[in-house]
Design a protein around this motif. Structure first.
Motif, PDB file in Angstrom:
ATOM      1  N   SER A 201       0.626  -1.038   0.578  1.00  0.00           N
ATOM      2  CA  SER A 201       0.081  -0.055  -0.185  1.00  0.00           C
ATOM      3  C   SER A 201       0.677   1.011  -0.172  1.00  0.00           C
ATOM      4  N   PRO A 202       0.655   2.122  -0.956  1.00  0.00           N
ATOM      5  CA  PRO A 202       1.377   3.809   0.001  1.00  0.00           C
ATOM      6  C   PRO A 202       1.652   3.410   1.008  1.00  0.00           C
ATOM      7  N   ASN A 203       0.923   3.384   2.462  1.00  0.00           N
ATOM      8  CA  ASN A 203       1.461   4.194   3.259  1.00  0.00           C
ATOM      9  C   ASN A 203       2.447   2.324   3.717  1.00  0.00           C
ATOM     10  N   ASP A 204       2.214   1.227   3.202  1.00  0.00           N
ATOM     11  CA  ASP A 204       3.741   0.325   3.063  1.00  0.00           C
ATOM     12  C   ASP A 204       4.574   1.230   3.004  1.00  0.00           C
ATOM     13  N   LEU A 205       4.976   1.909   1.624  1.00  0.00           N
ATOM     14  CA  LEU A 205       6.918   2.567   0.733  1.00  0.00           C
ATOM     15  C   LEU A 205       6.862   3.876   1.477  1.00  0.00           C
ATOM     16  N   ILE A 206       5.450   4.362   2.362  1.00  0.00           N
ATOM     17  CA  ILE A 206       6.404   5.334   2.634  1.00  0.00           C
ATOM     18  C   ILE A 206       6.754   4.461   4.557  1.00  0.00           C
ATOM     19  N   ALA A 207       6.314   3.681   4.482  1.00  0.00           N
ATOM     20  CA  ALA A 207       6.691   2.857   6.094  1.00  0.00           C
ATOM     21  C   ALA A 207       8.096   2.380   5.853  1.00  0.00           C
ATOM     22  N   MET A 208       8.741   1.430   4.672  1.00  0.00           N
ATOM     23  CA  MET A 208       9.566   1.195   4.108  1.00  0.00           C
ATOM     24  C   MET A 208      10.549   2.322   3.850  1.00  0.00           C
ATOM     25  N   PHE A 209      10.058   3.263   3.076  1.00  0.00           N
ATOM     26  CA  PHE A 209      10.842   5.093   3.103  1.00  0.00           C
ATOM     27  C   PHE A 209      11.923   5.768   3.850  1.00  0.00           C
ATOM     28  N   ASN A 210      10.530   5.818   5.191  1.00  0.00           N
ATOM     29  CA  ASN A 210      10.884   6.243   6.806  1.00  0.00           C
ATOM     30  C   ASN A 210      11.822   5.301   7.509  1.00  0.00           C
ATOM     31  N   ASN A 211      11.919   4.151   6.890  1.00  0.00           N
ATOM     32  CA  ASN A 211      12.768   2.949   7.936  1.00  0.00           C
ATOM     33  C   ASN A 211      14.306   3.162   7.091  1.00  0.00           C
ATOM     34  N   ILE A 212      13.999   3.235   5.783  1.00  0.00           N
ATOM     35  CA  ILE A 212      15.142   3.706   5.406  1.00  0.00           C
ATOM     36  C   ILE A 212      16.710   4.598   5.407  1.00  0.00           C
ATOM     37  N   THR A 213      15.855   5.950   5.621  1.00  0.00           N
ATOM     38  CA  THR A 213      16.577   7.207   5.730  1.00  0.00           C
ATOM     39  C   THR A 213      16.112   7.605   6.313  1.00  0.00           C
ATOM     40  N   GLY A 214      15.186   7.544   8.123  1.00  0.00           N
ATOM     41  CA  GLY A 214      15.207   7.985   9.187  1.00  0.00           C
ATOM     42  C   GLY A 214      14.233   9.346   8.901  1.00  0.00           C
ATOM     43  N   LYS A 215      13.585   9.753   8.046  1.00  0.00           N
ATOM     44  CA  LYS A 215      12.568  10.636   7.680  1.00  0.00           C
ATOM     45  C   LYS A 215      11.349  10.195   8.469  1.00  0.00           C
ATOM     46  N   THR A 216      10.587  11.017   8.107  1.00  0.00           N
ATOM     47  CA  THR A 216       8.786  10.903   8.437  1.00  0.00           C
ATOM     48  C   THR A 216       8.432  11.523   7.750  1.00  0.00           C
ATOM     49  N   ALA A 217       8.472  11.137   6.345  1.00  0.00           N
ATOM     50  CA  ALA A 217       7.761  10.865   5.518  1.00  0.00           C
ATOM     51  C   ALA A 217       6.043  10.925   5.579  1.00  0.00           C
ATOM     52  N   VAL A 218       4.885  11.360   5.346  1.00  0.00           N
ATOM     53  CA  VAL A 218       3.610  10.814   5.420  1.00  0.00           C
ATOM     54  C   VAL A 218       2.870  10.662   3.944  1.00  0.00           C
ATOM     55  N   THR A 219       2.430   9.558   3.892  1.00  0.00           N
ATOM     56  CA  THR A 219       1.024   9.177   3.190  1.00  0.00           C
ATOM     57  C   THR A 219       0.372  10.932   2.919  1.00  0.00           C
ATOM     58  N   GLU A 220      -0.652  11.252   1.447  1.00  0.00           N
ATOM     59  CA  GLU A 220      -1.360  12.369   1.170  1.00  0.00           C
ATOM     60  C   GLU A 220      -2.005  11.550   0.323  1.00  0.00           C
ATOM     61  N   TYR A 221      -3.353  11.763   0.772  1.00  0.00           N
ATOM     62  CA  TYR A 221      -4.575  10.920  -0.123  1.00  0.00           C
ATOM     63  C   TYR A 221      -5.138  12.288  -0.858  1.00  0.00           C
ATOM     64  N   VAL A 222      -5.605  11.927  -2.404  1.00  0.00           N
ATOM     65  CA  VAL A 222      -5.580  13.510  -2.683  1.00  0.00           C
ATOM     66  C   VAL A 222      -6.798  12.956  -3.877  1.00  0.00           C
ATOM     67  N   GLU A 223      -7.688  13.423  -3.987  1.00  0.00           N
ATOM     68  CA  GLU A 223      -8.825  12.785  -4.510  1.00  0.00           C
ATOM     69  C   GLU A 223      -8.314  13.134  -5.446  1.00  0.00           C
ATOM     70  N   VAL A 224      -8.624  12.105  -6.741  1.00  0.00           N
ATOM     71  CA  VAL A 224      -8.192  12.241  -8.426  1.00  0.00           C
ATOM     72  C   VAL A 224      -9.093  13.351  -9.409  1.00  0.00           C
ATOM     73  N   GLU A 225      -9.589  13.746  -8.846  1.00  0.00           N
ATOM     74  CA  GLU A 225     -10.308  15.513  -9.462  1.00  0.00           C
ATOM     75  C   GLU A 225      -9.080  16.333  -9.513  1.00  0.00           C
ATOM     76  N   THR A 226      -9.185  16.340  -8.216  1.00  0.00           N
ATOM     77  CA  THR A 226      -7.742  17.342  -7.425  1.00  0.00           C
ATOM     78  C   THR A 226      -6.127  16.749  -8.121  1.00  0.00           C
ATOM     79  N   PHE A 227      -5.968  15.687  -8.427  1.00  0.00           N
ATOM     80  CA  PHE A 227      -4.576  15.164  -8.700  1.00  0.00           C
ATOM     81  C   PHE A 227      -4.907  15.264 -10.495  1.00  0.00           C
ATOM     82  N   LEU A 228      -5.537  14.907 -10.595  1.00  0.00           N
ATOM     83  CA  LEU A 228      -5.815  15.599 -12.574  1.00  0.00           C
ATOM     84  C   LEU A 228      -5.461  17.186 -12.647  1.00  0.00           C
ATOM     85  N   GLU A 229      -6.050  18.180 -11.730  1.00  0.00           N
ATOM     86  CA  GLU A 229      -6.379  19.181 -12.175  1.00  0.00           C
ATOM     87  C   GLU A 229      -4.794  19.200 -11.894  1.00  0.00           C
ATOM     88  N   GLN A 230      -4.096  19.337 -10.474  1.00  0.00           N
ATOM     89  CA  GLN A 230      -2.790  19.619 -10.652  1.00  0.00           C
ATOM     90  C   GLN A 230      -1.914  19.582 -11.344  1.00  0.00           C
TER      91      GLN A 230
END
Length: 282
Positions: A201-230
């Motif tokens: 899951s995206p949360n799994d990816l961020i957990a692995m990323f943080n474990n590797i880097t020591g960072k505290t990045a977070v997952t951010e859900y974005v509504e698909v319509e908003t994502f498409l606009e971005q």
């Protein structure tokens, strides 16, 4: 000369570079003029694969084809069929189709278009003995950009942050392509699922990323319509396909089995952790 289509895209650039590094002559093509800047290529042609005369001109120069379909094109199935026909008409030595995992899934526009092209290629292979291989890669790891996540501290994603999706490294797909071309008829008429990792899951990816880097990045859900606009997505077919992608991933996720890729590579596929470490070290 190996023709690679969609060569300026994320997938195409990696495949082209690996082919060049292997000492192979590459004719790169894309609608994006930046295709001319790819290092080490023998030739580049800028054009639209919906143009029949352009496809003809490409095939005139090629001996082998790596067909990477354009992203979310309403004419994708038609383009694929014409590429296959033109390859047969020009006596192309080998047609390698970089398709997608589980093209039979009807809830994904980009999958059903590739399924139609795969079916056509199989029929054409039986009819004319056009040598071909179909590769079916899982969701690419490059859709998670470690450097961007490290800089921003977040991973914005347009589907359910708990839905699990498998991944494959583009470099592993490129390695398989080189293997197919080097071994030739051993892979004729084969269809290979290329799955590199378990489903995360995206949360799994961020957990692995943080474990590797020591960072505290977070997952951010974005509504698909908003994502498409971005991302300034204004094409109607692209938007429809992306919405289907968000719905399908949120509802079912996407997974598969890594045995075939492991066998083809002769070693374990790239892990997500290795992918992150490698990209952060660049």
């Amino acid at each position: 000369m190996i023709l690679v289509t969609s060569a300026a895209g994320n997938t195409g650039r990696v495949i082209v570079q690996r082919l060049v590094d292997a000492g192979l002559d590459v004719l790169a093509t894309d609608i994006n003029p930046k295709v001319k800047d790819l290092p080490g290529i023998k030739d580049a042609m800028v054009g639209d694969l919906t143009d029949l005369s352009f496809i003809h001109d490409l095939m005139e120069k090629a001996t082998k084809v790596v067909y990477i379909p354009p992203l979310f094109s309403a004419q994708e199935a038609l383009i694929g069929k014409r590429m296959i026909d033109s390859a047969q008409e020009h006596g192309i030595d080998y047609f390698l189709f970089v398709s997608v995992i589980h093209p039979i899934l009807s809830t994904l526009l980009q999958h059903t278009a590739k399924r139609e092209a795969e079916e056509y290629l199989i029929y054409k292979g039986m009819e004319s003995q056009l040598p071909y291989t179909i590769l079916q890669p899982m969701h690419y790891m490059h859709n998670f950009n470690p450097k961007v996540v490290a800089e921003s501290g977040k991973y914005p994603i347009f589907y359910n942050v708990d839905s699990k999706v498998g991944y494959v490294a583009t470099e592993d797909v490129a390695e398989v392509i080189i293997k197919v071309f080097s071994e030739g008829n051993k892979h004729n008429k084969a269809t290979y699922e290329l799955v590199g990792t378990p489903a995360y899951s995206p949360n799994d990816l961020i957990a692995m990323f943080n474990n590797i880097t020591g960072k505290t990045a977070v997952t951010e859900y974005v509504e698909v319509e908003t994502f498409l606009e971005q991302i300034h997505a204004n094409d109607l077919f692209f938007r429809a396909g992306f919405k289907q992608l968000a719905y399908s991933y949120s509802t079912w996720g996407l997974d598969g089995n890594s045995n075939v890729l492991t066998w083809l590579l002769g070693h374990e596929p790239t892990t997500f952790e290795d992918y992150v470490k490698k990209n952060l070290s660049k």
